[in-house]
Design a protein around this motif. Structure first.
Motif, mmCIF file in Angstrom:
data_model
loop_
_atom_site.group_PDB
_atom_site.id
_atom_site.type_symbol
_atom_site.label_atom_id
_atom_site.label_comp_id
_atom_site.label_asym_id
_atom_site.label_seq_id
_atom_site.Cartn_x
_atom_site.Cartn_y
_atom_site.Cartn_z
ATOM 1 N N ASP A 1 -1.315 -3.824 -7.602
ATOM 2 C CA ASP A 1 -2.733 -4.146 -7.457
ATOM 3 C C ASP A 1 -2.979 -5.650 -7.555
ATOM 4 O O ASP A 1 -3.817 -6.201 -6.828
ATOM 5 N N ARG A 2 -2.263 -6.313 -8.429
ATOM 6 C CA ARG A 2 -2.396 -7.773 -8.534
ATOM 7 C C ARG A 2 -1.904 -8.455 -7.261
ATOM 8 O O ARG A 2 -2.514 -9.425 -6.795
ATOM 9 N N LEU B 1 2.017 -0.062 -10.840
ATOM 10 C CA LEU B 1 0.711 -0.039 -10.169
ATOM 11 C C LEU B 1 -0.081 -1.312 -10.463
ATOM 12 O O LEU B 1 -0.725 -1.873 -9.572
ATOM 13 N N HIS B 2 -0.023 -1.765 -11.690
ATOM 14 C CA HIS B 2 -0.720 -2.993 -12.074
ATOM 15 C C HIS B 2 -0.183 -4.173 -11.257
ATOM 16 O O HIS B 2 -0.964 -4.974 -10.716
ATOM 17 N N ARG C 1 2.211 1.618 -3.428
ATOM 18 C CA ARG C 1 1.142 2.071 -4.310
ATOM 19 C C ARG C 1 0.951 3.586 -4.183
ATOM 20 O O ARG C 1 0.805 4.294 -5.179
ATOM 21 N N GLN D 1 0.824 -1.206 0.000
ATOM 22 C CA GLN D 1 0.000 0.000 0.000
ATOM 23 C C GLN D 1 0.862 1.261 0.000
ATOM 24 O O GLN D 1 0.529 2.236 -0.678
#
Length: 121
Positions: A78-79, A74-75, A19, A16
């Protein structure tokens, strides 16, 4: 060995934070790209013959590459967060074996164990 709740919590917090950092870099990149776009549209700089610095095309290419890198990051984050939510974080998506905590410490978005990662190179 399955991951402990404390380890999962630590990785969740780290992902987090990464991110949030990536989103901040993306916002800065968007702003920088807007500046280049405005300079190109306004004809402020000579795009091909500025001896003092990079051309607008170079600037655009560099900033586009940075944006693409942040988007991919980011991808991946998120995964990884989705795998935590699903209960599959730390399990190799290729062979199903556990990914070592040491590997996840080095690369918290890792989807592959070290053996499978070596095979895909």
């Amino acid at each position: 060995m399955t991951m402990t709740p404390a380890q999962l919590e630590r990785f969740t917090a780290r992902l987090q934070a990464e991110r949030a950092d990536a989103l901040a870099r993306m916002a800065g990149s968007d702003s920088a790209m807007s500046e280049v776009r405005a300079a190109k549209a306004g004809g402020v700089a000579d795009d091909e013959h500025d001896p003092e610095g990079p051309t607008m095309t170079q600037e655009w290419s560099q900033r586009t590459a940075v944006l693409a890198d942040v988007t991919a990051e980011l991808h991946d984050i998120d995964r990884a967060l989705a795998r935590i939510a699903e209960g599959t974080y730390g399990v190799c998506t290729r062979c199903g074996k556990r990914i070592t905590v040491a590997r996840l410490d080095a690369r918290p978005t890792a989807e592959l164990c070290i053996d499978c990662a070596r095979l895909v190179r």
